[in-house]
Design an enzyme around this catalytic site. Structure first.
Site, PDB file in Angstrom:
ATOM      1  N   GLY A   1       0.791  -1.221   0.000  1.00 28.24           N
ATOM      2  CA  GLY A   1       0.000   0.000   0.000  1.00 28.24           C
ATOM      3  C   GLY A   1       0.824   1.271   0.000  1.00 28.24           C
TER       4      GLY A   1
ATOM      5  N   CYS B   1     -27.455  -9.775 -16.076  1.00 24.83           N
ATOM      6  CA  CYS B   1     -26.926  -9.433 -17.400  1.00 24.83           C
ATOM      7  C   CYS B   1     -27.952  -9.835 -18.456  1.00 24.83           C
ATOM      8  CB  CYS B   1     -25.598 -10.160 -17.638  1.00 24.83           C
ATOM      9  SG  CYS B   1     -24.965  -9.958 -19.312  1.00 24.83           S
TER      10      CYS B   1
ATOM     11  N   CYS C   1     -26.041 -12.764 -20.710  1.00 23.20           N
ATOM     12  CA  CYS C   1     -25.687 -14.078 -20.187  1.00 23.20           C
ATOM     13  C   CYS C   1     -26.468 -14.434 -18.928  1.00 23.20           C
ATOM     14  CB  CYS C   1     -24.181 -14.167 -19.930  1.00 23.20           C
ATOM     15  SG  CYS C   1     -23.658 -13.302 -18.437  1.00 23.20           S
TER      16      CYS C   1
ATOM     17  N   CYS D   1     -22.708  -7.474 -18.793  1.00 24.82           N
ATOM     18  CA  CYS D   1     -21.483  -7.621 -18.013  1.00 24.82           C
ATOM     19  C   CYS D   1     -20.432  -6.653 -18.540  1.00 24.82           C
ATOM     20  CB  CYS D   1     -20.913  -9.042 -18.170  1.00 24.82           C
ATOM     21  SG  CYS D   1     -21.914 -10.315 -17.415  1.00 24.82           S
TER      22      CYS D   1
ATOM     23  N   CYS E   1     -18.612 -12.666 -19.734  1.00 28.06           N
ATOM     24  CA  CYS E   1     -19.918 -12.760 -20.374  1.00 28.06           C
ATOM     25  C   CYS E   1     -19.859 -13.788 -21.527  1.00 28.06           C
ATOM     26  CB  CYS E   1     -20.323 -11.381 -20.916  1.00 28.06           C
ATOM     27  SG  CYS E   1     -22.088 -11.226 -21.273  1.00 28.06           S
TER      28      CYS E   1
END
Lengths: 256, 286, 227
Positions: B29, B237, B240, B262, B268
Site C-alpha cells: 500500500g 446481465c 448471459c 457484463c 460474459c
C-alpha cells in the site's frame, strides 16, 4: 499544583535576527495568558514555537500530558506532538481559512478531529457537530454548508468549534479577533470567555489589541524585539505599566 | 522490429522499476516513487501500467489487457498491440489463460490465481489528494498514519447524499497500515482486492508504484452506522443472465430503452458459450 | 486581615524624560476582621491609589501589602487571582462587564467562580438585586444599557454576592437615593458582622460615621504633604 505548561528559555533566531529569546513562564490549569506587542515583536514566533509549528533553537516547552505527566514537547517525537495537536491542544488561527477546510462542510470541519482520534460512528459525529454549532451560536441548519458561504465572524466561530470538539486543555490563539467588526469581536470574545470558564481551558492569546486581553486574559506578557519586557497580572500591567515600552503601548490606545 | 529492446524499455529502466515493485510488495500500500519514463502514448492512457507491465513481462508470459472490463476497447487494443510488437509475447482475451493482466477500472470477475499478476493503471495514486492538496502534508499523514481526513470525505458523502456515494476509487486500508487508492475500480470490485494474485499499481504521470501482495488484508473504509457495501446495478446481465457480475448500462435508442450487460466481456462470453442466456438474448433468439 | 507595612508607591514616566513621581511613602494600616476603616484626605491625596495597591492593580514600590497572609506586593499573578476570587472583594465606582451578559449572571459570577452551584448562586444574586431595587424584568438584560444609578447598584450587588473576608469599597453610597443608600449601609454592617475586614472611601460623612470604626488620613502618606 503542576503547571500545565512550562516554557523555559525559548529562543528562535532567523539567521542573525532574533525571533524571540529568553522566554520563560509557567501556565497553570485554567489560566488565560495574553501576549501583546507590536507587529514583529516576536509574539507570533513565540506562539508557533510553543505550539510546535516552529522548532525553537533553544529551550523547552514542557506540557503536563494526561498519561506521562510533564514532557518536553520540543524533543518529543513528531507523531506524539501531532497527536497532542489533535487532542489536548488546539490552535485558533487569525484567518479562519488557515484553520478550516474551506471545501468541507461545517459538520465535516468539526467532525475531522473526532474522526482523527478514531470516531467511526457517523450519527454520533454529526450529533456532536450540531451540538458544537449551537455552542458557537451557528444555526444547525448550516451544518452541511461550506464555510466559504459563512461570514467572517461565523467562520471564526466555526474554527473555534472545530478546535474545541475534542475537549483540549490548552488553546493557542493567534489574533482570534483580528479582521472582524467590533460588534462581531465582542460576541466572539464573550463566547470565548464563556467556553474558557465552562471547559476550564487554559489559553495563550497573541494579540495587539489591549481591549481583547483586558477582557480575556488573567495574565499578560509584553514583548518587544523578541524579548519579554514586562509580565504580570493583566489589569496591573495595563493600569500601572512599569516598562517604558508598555507605557507607550498603553498610552497609544485610541480612546473611544 | 528488432531495434526495440524486449518490452520497449531498456534493461536499466526495467531494473529500476522492478526495484520499486519489490519495495512496493514489501510495504503493501505504500506509494514508491519511481523515475517514470516518457512512453509512446499520452498520460492518462496507462503509461504507469505499461511501464509496470514492461518490467514484469517475460517472453513466456501470456498478456491480457482490459479497459472497463472489455478487451476490445481502443485503450486495451492499442496496449495489447504495443506489447505484441515490442515484446512479441502471446496475448489472450481469456482471463484464465493470462499470466499478466493489465487493467483500467476493473478487476476480472473470474477469481485470479497465485500464478497471475494484475497491473492497474492509476491516474491519481494519492487517496488524500482530494482534501489535502499538499504532497508534503499527505506524505507526513501516511508516515504518521493520520487518516482521519479520509473519513471526512466519506462523512461529506453521507451528509450530502444520505449514503456513501463514492462509487469508484473507494479508499481501502491495506494490511492494517497504509490507506490506498485502489485505482478507479468500482467499489463492487473492492472485496476482490483480497486475492491470490499479485497486484501492482502504476501511476505514470504521478511517478508512483504501489502493490498488494497475495492474501493481504484489504479493508474498505466505512462508518459503523454506514457500513461499506459493494453495490452494482440491481439487474441480471441481459446477455448471459449473470446475477453476480458488474454491469454496464447501455442506452439502446432515443426512446431511452436500455440494457444491462457484463462489463467483463470475457466473463460474459464464456458464460454464453457455456449455455447461459440472458433476457434480451432470449428475445432475440425468439 | 488587611495590613500595610511601610508601603511606598511611585510612578516612573519613561516617555516623559523618565520623571519619577512619588505618590505614597510609609503607608501603614491594619484592618482586623469585623473592622471598617475609612480612608480620608483631600482629593489627590492618594486614597484610590492606596486601594488599588491593596487590590494588586497598582504595583507597590516597596513595603508589604498583606491580605489574608498573602503579600500582594510580591505575589504571583495566580496567587493574586485566587486572592481576588476567594478573599478580597472590590466594589469600584464603575461597573465593567462583558457586553451581552445578563445582569443576573453578572451578579452571580463571583459565586460561580468560587464553586457555588448554579441555582444557589442565582438565588443569592436575585435576593441582592431585589434588595437593591433592580426590577426583575431587567435581570435578563445586560447592565451596559442601564442608567448610572442602576449600574452602580448592580455593581454593589456583584461586590456583595460572595462573602469575602476582606473588602475594598470605593464610594459605595455615591449617587444613591435614601432607600438604596440605607440598603447598602446595612449590607456593609452585615459584612462587618460576619467578620469582614473593610477598607473604604466614604465621602458621605453620615455613612462614614455610621459604619466606620476608624479613619486613616492618607495625606500622612503623601510625600510633600505630610506634616
Amino acid at each position: 499544583m503542576t503547571p500545565l505548561l512550562q516554557v523555559k528559555g525559548i529562543e528562535k533566531r532567523y539567521g542573525a535576527r532574533i525571533g524571540c529569546t529568553d522566554v520563560n513562564f509557567d501556565l497553570y490549569p485554567g489560566e488565560v495568558m495574553g501576549i501583546v506587542g507590536e507587529s514583529g515583536s516576536g509574539k507570533s514566533t513565540l506562539l508557533n514555537c510553543m505550539a510546535g509549528h516552529l522548532e525553537p533553537d533553544a529551550g523547552q516547552v514542557i506540557f503536563d500530558t494526561r498519561v506521562d505527566g510533564p514532557v518536553d514537547t520540543v524533543t518529543m517525537s513528531e507523531p506524539e506532538r501531532r497527536m497532542l495537536g489533535r487532542t489536548d491542544w488546539a490552535f485558533v488561527h487569525q484567518h479562519a481559512r488557515d484553520g478550516l477546510r474551506m471545501s468541507v462542510s461545517a459538520g465535516g470541519n468539526i467532525g475531522e478531529r473526532l474522526m482523527a482520534v478514531g470516531d467511526r460512528h457517523y450519527g454520533d459525529i454529526r450529533d456532536k457537530a450540531i451540538d458544537w454549532l449551537g455552542r458557537v451560536e451557528i444555526d444547525e441548519a448550516r451544518v452541511d454548508d461550506r464555510p466559504s458561504a459563512f461570514s467572517g465572524g461565523m467562520q471564526q466561530r466555526l474554527q473555534i468549534a472545530r478546535n474545541l470538539v475534542t475537549g483540549p486543555r490548552l488553546v493557542f490563539m493567534d489574533e482570534p479577533t483580528g479582521g472582524l467588526d467590533v460588534s462581531v469581536q465582542a460576541r466572539l470574545l464573550d463566547l470565548l470567555r464563556g467556553l474558557v470558564r465552562e471547559m476550564g481551558l487554559s489559553a495563550i492569546i497573541v494579540t495587539h489589541d489591549l481591549a481583547v486581553v483586558r477582557l480575556l486574559a488573567d495574565r499578560l506578557m509584553v514583548m518587544k524585539n523578541g524579548h519579554v519586557v514586562e509580565a504580570g497580572l493583566t489589569d496591573q500591567v495595563l493600569d500601572d505599566p512599569q516598562h517604558a515600552y508598555t507605557q507607550l503601548l498603553v498610552s497609544s490606545v485610541l480612546q473611544v | 522490429m528488432s531495434e526495440y529492446n524486449f518490452a520497449y524499455l531498456d534493461e536499466q529502466t526495467k531494473r529500476m522499476i522492478r526495484r520499486a515493485i519489490l519495495k512496493g510488495l514489501a510495504v503493501p500500500g505504500y506509494q514508491v516513487p519511481f523515475a517514470s519514463r516518457e512512453m509512446p502514448m499520452p498520460y492518462g492512457w496507462g503509461t504507469g501500467g505499461v511501464q509496470v507491465s514492461a518490467a514484469t513481462l517475460t517472453p513466456d508470459d501470456t498478456f491480457k489487457v482490459i479497459d472497463q472490463g472489455a478487451d476490445d476497447t481502443t485503450n486495451a487494443v492499442s496496449i495489447r498491440k504495443f506489447f505484441e510488437n515490442t515484446a512479441r509475447v502471446a496475448t489472450t482475451e481469456e482471463t484464465e489463460k493470462a499470466t499478466v493482466i493489465q487493467t483500467r477500472h476493473r478487476i476480472p470477475e473470474a477469481k485470479l490465481r497465485e500464478d497471475q499478476i494484475i497491473v492497474y493503471q492509476v491516474p491519481i495514486p494519492e487517496p488524500l489528494r482530494f482534501l489535502e492538496p499538499r504532497e508534503t502534508e499527505t506524505r507526513k499523514m501516511h508516515s504518521l498514519e493520520e487518516y482521519g481526513l479520509m473519513h471526512v470525505k466519506l462523512y461529506e458523502d453521507i451528509s450530502q447524499h444520505g449514503a456513501i456515494s463514492t462509487a469508484y476509487a473507494y479508499p481501502v486500508k491495506v494490511s492494517g497500515r497504509y490507506v490506498m487508492d485502489p485505482s478507479p475500480i468500482p467499489k463492487f470490485d473492492n472485496p476482490k482486492l483480497e486475492m491470490d494474485a499479485i497486484q501492482l499499481f502504476g501511476a505514470g504521470r504521478e511517478q508512483r508504484i504501489y502493490a498488494v501482495p497475495p492474501h493481504t488484508k484489504v479493508v474498505s473504509l466505512d462508518f459503523e452506522d454506514y457500513p461499506f457495501e459493494a453495490t452494482k446495478a440491481d439487474h441480471p446481465c441481459d446477455l448471459c443472465g449473470a446475477e453476480d457480475s458488474y454491469l454496464d448500462e447501455v442506452i439502446m435508442d432515443d426512446a431511452g430503452s436500455r440494457m444491462f450487460v457484463c462489463s467483463d466481456t470475457d466473463y460474459c462470453r464464456s458464460r454464453r458459450e457455456a449455455g447461459h442466456v440472458g433476457q434480451l438474448a432470449e428475445e432475440n433468439a425468439a | 486581615m488587611i495590613e500595610l507595612i511601610d508601603v511606598s508607591k511611585s510612578f516612573t514616566l519613561h516617555n516623559q524624560g523618565g520623571v519619577v513621581i512619588p505618590v505614597m511613602e510609609g503607608a501603614s494600616l491594619k484592618a482586623e476582621p469585623g473592622e471598617c476603616i475609612a480612608l480620608t484626605g483631600s482629593s489627590g491625596a492618594g486614597k484610590s491609589t492606596l486601594m488599588r495597591v491593596i487590590y494588586g492593580n497598582y504595583l507597590a514600590a516597596s513595603g508589604q501589602v498583606l491580605v489574608g497572609g498573602v503579600d500582594v506586593a510580591k505575589a504571583e499573578p495566580r496567587q493574586i487571582l485566587s486572592l481576588r476570587r476567594d478573599t478580597l472583594g472590590y466594589v469600584s465606582q464603575f461597573l465593567r462587564v462583558v457586553p451581552r451578559v445578563p445582569t443576573l449572571d453578572v451578579v452571580a459570577e463571583p459565586l460561580l467562580a468560587v464553586g457555588c452551584d448554579n441555582e444557589a448562586a442565582r438565588g443569592k444574586a436575585a435576593g441582592l438585586l431585589e434588595r437593591l431595587n433592580i426590577r426583575e424584568r431587567l435581570w435578563t438584560l445586560s447592565p451596559t444599557t442601564f442608567s448610572g444609578g442602576e449600574q452602580q447598584r448592580v455593581n454593589i450587588a456583584r461586590g456583595f454576592a460572595h462573602d469575602y473576608p476582606a473588602m475594598l469599597l470605593d464610594e459605595p453610597t455615591a449617587s444613591l437615593d435614601a432607600q438604596n443608600r440605607e440598603t447598602v449601609l446595612s449590607l456593609i454592617e452585615e459584612a462587618k458582622h460576619r467578620g469582614a475586614a473593610i477598607v473604604g472611601i466614604f465621602h458621605d460623612l453620615e455613612a462614614r460615621e455610621r459604619v466606620c470604626d476608624r479613619e486613616v488620613n492618607v495625606s500622612d502618606f503623601t510625600p510633600g504633604l505630610a506634616a
